[in-house]
Design an enzyme around this catalytic site. Structure first.
Site, mmCIF file in Angstrom:
data_model
loop_
_atom_site.group_PDB
_atom_site.id
_atom_site.type_symbol
_atom_site.label_atom_id
_atom_site.label_comp_id
_atom_site.label_asym_id
_atom_site.label_seq_id
_atom_site.Cartn_x
_atom_site.Cartn_y
_atom_site.Cartn_z
ATOM 1 N N HIS A 62 0.840 -1.198 0.000
ATOM 2 C CA HIS A 62 0.000 0.000 0.000
ATOM 3 C C HIS A 62 0.881 1.257 0.000
ATOM 4 O O HIS A 62 0.645 2.195 -0.744
ATOM 5 C CB HIS A 62 -0.868 0.080 1.268
ATOM 6 N N LYS A 70 -17.500 -5.923 8.208
ATOM 7 C CA LYS A 70 -16.321 -6.762 7.996
ATOM 8 C C LYS A 70 -15.592 -7.045 9.297
ATOM 9 O O LYS A 70 -15.536 -6.207 10.188
ATOM 10 C CB LYS A 70 -15.383 -6.081 6.999
ATOM 11 N N ARG A 73 -2.235 -5.685 -8.208
ATOM 12 C CA ARG A 73 -1.193 -6.692 -7.967
ATOM 13 C C ARG A 73 -1.116 -7.703 -9.087
ATOM 14 O O ARG A 73 -0.044 -8.182 -9.425
ATOM 15 C CB ARG A 73 -1.467 -7.420 -6.643
HETATM 16 P P1 ADP Z 1 -6.397 -5.722 0.672
HETATM 17 O O1 ADP Z 1 -6.764 -5.821 -0.799
HETATM 18 O O2 ADP Z 1 -5.017 -6.216 0.983
HETATM 19 O O3 ADP Z 1 -7.447 -6.145 1.641
HETATM 20 P P2 ADP Z 1 -7.173 -2.998 0.826
HETATM 21 O O4 ADP Z 1 -8.621 -3.237 0.662
HETATM 22 O O5 ADP Z 1 -6.778 -2.168 1.991
HETATM 23 O O6 ADP Z 1 -6.230 -4.238 0.957
HETATM 24 O O7 ADP Z 1 -6.578 -2.441 -0.529
HETATM 25 C C1 ADP Z 1 -6.676 -1.120 -0.918
HETATM 26 C C2 ADP Z 1 -6.004 -0.927 -2.244
HETATM 27 O O8 ADP Z 1 -4.621 -1.229 -2.156
HETATM 28 C C3 ADP Z 1 -6.531 -1.815 -3.374
HETATM 29 O O9 ADP Z 1 -6.555 -1.033 -4.543
HETATM 30 C C4 ADP Z 1 -5.492 -2.880 -3.538
HETATM 31 O O10 ADP Z 1 -5.405 -3.369 -4.853
HETATM 32 C C5 ADP Z 1 -4.252 -2.114 -3.180
HETATM 33 N N1 ADP Z 1 -3.212 -2.989 -2.679
HETATM 34 C C6 ADP Z 1 -3.323 -3.882 -1.697
HETATM 35 N N2 ADP Z 1 -2.168 -4.540 -1.514
HETATM 36 C C7 ADP Z 1 -1.297 -4.039 -2.442
HETATM 37 C C8 ADP Z 1 0.063 -4.310 -2.795
HETATM 38 N N3 ADP Z 1 0.749 -5.269 -2.174
HETATM 39 N N4 ADP Z 1 0.623 -3.593 -3.787
HETATM 40 C C9 ADP Z 1 -0.095 -2.659 -4.431
HETATM 41 N N5 ADP Z 1 -1.374 -2.363 -4.166
HETATM 42 C C10 ADP Z 1 -1.972 -3.034 -3.187
#
Ligand code: ADP
Length: 158
Positions: free
Chosen positions: A17, A41, A90
């Site tokens: 993130h 959730k 990803r």
């Molecule tokens: P997760 O998908 O891990 O539950 P979130 O809902 O908090 O996490 O994700 C928020 C955003 O961050 C989404 O757009 C997701 O694709 C992106 N994201 C999550 N993990 C990564 C990562 N390892 N690299 C790049 N973007 C990411």
């Protein structure tokens, strides 16, 4: 002012993130990291803790704000004069759903979504996997910011 939002649940924020947030911050005057606080959730960390961990992780970057949102992200965008949503991708598996969301958000409120490819070395990384590995004693240092590592250890040992 060019302002974008990086929405997510961030339970907890990972280095994946953080990489997207940092890279996006170079393209906008301000980035708001918006923590979704959907009640339904099951979460390890409370919204306030998730916000604090993000604030600690982005403290060295000048143009990042952290906030929470409930309901539709496009309503948050309207209320905060946000022009774009930034999402990390990803893998192709992320793309299907994200594309649907992007079309929906554009049709609901005219807000565009910009996709950034995940850094290859973080492309396997998700909050849920981090929690699972940490629960069973795996080493997640290097995958999450220091503040998250500390809190994960506290939470899971208690
Ligand atoms: P997760 O998908 O891990 O539950 P979130 O809902 O908090 O996490 O994700 C928020 C955003 O961050 C989404 O757009 C997701 O694709 C992106 N994201 C999550 N993990 C990564 C990562 N390892 N690299 C790049 N973007 C990411």
């Amino acid at each position: 002012m060019r302002r974008a939002v990086c929405p997510g649940s961030f339970d907890p924020i990972t280095n994946g993130h953080l990489d997207i947030i940092e890279r996006a911050s170079g393209f906008f005057d301000e980035i708001i990291v918006a923590v979704g606080i959907n009640q339904s959730k099951n979460r390890l960390f409370e919204p306030a803790e998730r916000v604090e961990m993000i604030q600690e992780a982005v403290a060295s970057l000048g143009n990042i704000k952290v906030d929470t949102f409930q309901g539709l992200i496009v309503e948050f965008c309207k209320a905060h004069q946000v022009q774009a949503i930034v999402k990390g991708l990803r893998a192709v598996s992320d793309f299907d759903y994200e594309l649907q969301m992007a079309h929906m958000n554009r049709s609901l409120a005219g807000v565009d979504t910009l996709f950034m490819p995940a850094a290859p070395h973080y492309s396997f990384l998700s909050s849920s996997l981090v929690k699972e590995v940490a629960t069973y004693g795996g080493d997640v240092s290097g995958l999450v910011p220091e503040s998250v590592l500390r809190r994960l250890q506290e939470r899971l040992s208690g």
